[in-house]
Design a protein around this motif. Sequence first.
Motif, short mmCIF file in Angstrom:
data_model
loop_
_atom_site.label_atom_id
_atom_site.label_comp_id
_atom_site.label_asym_id
_atom_site.label_seq_id
_atom_site.Cartn_x
_atom_site.Cartn_y
_atom_site.Cartn_z
N GLU A 165 -37.81 -23.88 -17.78
CA GLU A 165 -36.68 -24.21 -16.90
C GLU A 165 -35.62 -23.12 -16.92
O GLU A 165 -35.12 -22.70 -15.87
CB GLU A 165 -36.07 -25.55 -17.32
CG GLU A 165 -34.93 -26.00 -16.44
CD GLU A 165 -34.36 -27.34 -16.83
OE1 GLU A 165 -33.38 -27.75 -16.19
OE2 GLU A 165 -34.86 -27.99 -17.77
N LYS A 193 -36.02 -19.95 -17.87
CA LYS A 193 -36.60 -18.75 -17.26
C LYS A 193 -36.52 -18.83 -15.74
O LYS A 193 -36.17 -17.85 -15.08
CB LYS A 193 -38.05 -18.56 -17.71
CG LYS A 193 -38.20 -18.01 -19.11
CD LYS A 193 -39.64 -17.91 -19.53
CE LYS A 193 -40.40 -16.88 -18.74
NZ LYS A 193 -41.77 -16.66 -19.24
N ASN A 194 -36.82 -19.98 -15.19
CA ASN A 194 -36.75 -20.16 -13.75
C ASN A 194 -35.31 -19.99 -13.25
O ASN A 194 -35.06 -19.31 -12.25
CB ASN A 194 -37.29 -21.53 -13.35
CG ASN A 194 -37.26 -21.75 -11.86
OD1 ASN A 194 -37.87 -21.02 -11.10
ND2 ASN A 194 -36.52 -22.77 -11.44
N ASP A 195 -34.37 -20.58 -13.96
CA ASP A 195 -32.95 -20.52 -13.56
C ASP A 195 -32.40 -19.10 -13.60
O ASP A 195 -31.50 -18.76 -12.83
CB ASP A 195 -32.10 -21.43 -14.43
CG ASP A 195 -32.27 -22.91 -14.09
OD1 ASP A 195 -32.79 -23.22 -12.99
OD2 ASP A 195 -31.90 -23.75 -14.92
N ILE A 196 -32.92 -18.27 -14.52
CA ILE A 196 -32.40 -16.90 -14.61
C ILE A 196 -33.36 -15.89 -13.97
O ILE A 196 -33.27 -14.70 -14.21
CB ILE A 196 -32.05 -16.52 -16.07
CG1 ILE A 196 -33.27 -16.59 -16.99
CG2 ILE A 196 -30.92 -17.38 -16.59
CD1 ILE A 196 -32.98 -16.13 -18.42
N ASP A 197 -34.27 -16.41 -13.16
CA ASP A 197 -35.17 -15.59 -12.36
C ASP A 197 -36.10 -14.69 -13.16
O ASP A 197 -36.37 -13.56 -12.77
CB ASP A 197 -34.39 -14.75 -11.34
CG ASP A 197 -33.69 -15.62 -10.31
OD1 ASP A 197 -34.26 -16.66 -9.94
OD2 ASP A 197 -32.58 -15.26 -9.89
N ILE A 198 -36.61 -15.21 -14.28
CA ILE A 198 -37.67 -14.51 -15.01
C ILE A 198 -38.98 -15.14 -14.56
O ILE A 198 -39.27 -16.29 -14.89
CB ILE A 198 -37.49 -14.62 -16.53
CG1 ILE A 198 -36.22 -13.91 -16.97
CG2 ILE A 198 -38.71 -14.04 -17.25
CD1 ILE A 198 -35.93 -14.01 -18.46
N THR A 199 -39.74 -14.40 -13.77
CA THR A 199 -40.96 -14.95 -13.19
C THR A 199 -42.24 -14.38 -13.79
O THR A 199 -43.32 -14.75 -13.40
CB THR A 199 -40.97 -14.67 -11.67
OG1 THR A 199 -40.88 -13.26 -11.46
CG2 THR A 199 -39.81 -15.37 -10.98
N TRP A 200 -42.10 -13.45 -14.74
CA TRP A 200 -43.26 -12.81 -15.33
C TRP A 200 -43.51 -13.38 -16.72
O TRP A 200 -42.63 -13.98 -17.33
CB TRP A 200 -43.04 -11.30 -15.41
CG TRP A 200 -41.80 -10.93 -16.18
CD1 TRP A 200 -41.70 -10.68 -17.51
CD2 TRP A 200 -40.46 -10.80 -15.65
NE1 TRP A 200 -40.39 -10.40 -17.86
CE2 TRP A 200 -39.60 -10.47 -16.71
CE3 TRP A 200 -39.92 -10.92 -14.37
CZ2 TRP A 200 -38.24 -10.27 -16.57
CZ3 TRP A 200 -38.54 -10.73 -14.22
CH2 TRP A 200 -37.73 -10.40 -15.31
N ILE A 205 -27.10 -16.84 -20.06
CA ILE A 205 -26.78 -15.78 -19.10
C ILE A 205 -25.79 -14.80 -19.70
O ILE A 205 -25.98 -13.58 -19.64
CB ILE A 205 -26.24 -16.39 -17.79
CG1 ILE A 205 -27.36 -17.14 -17.06
CG2 ILE A 205 -25.63 -15.31 -16.90
CD1 ILE A 205 -26.89 -18.00 -15.91
#
Length: 109
Positions: A11, A13-20, A68
């Motif tokens: 969750e 990671k998704n919120d802080i735009d880590i997609t890898w 963040i």
Amino acid sequence: MTAVSKELLAEIKNDIDITWEDAAGDEKLSGCILRGMNRINDLCGTQFDYSTETGDSQAKDLLLNYVIYARAGALDDFMKNYQADINALQIAQEVKRYAQQQAEESGTV
């Protein structure tokens, strides 16, 4: 608290735009999340539930912002910028403790 759930990590990671996918990065982010959880819990004098389904949304929002700011190396700014939110969460916890104490003293719990 000794581990971050996979759901909470995903969750955040998704919120802080880590997609890898990056195992070392996940470990580092998990440490940051744990430090944030401990800091918020210490500031408010309680152990919050940060789980994705039943968690305390106010504490979870603070945690996300902590992460963040920590990743940006700006934790001093986090404390300044979120002091009002931290105070509100502290007061809410005090009110809950007081209400529980009153209920226990009156025998309604």
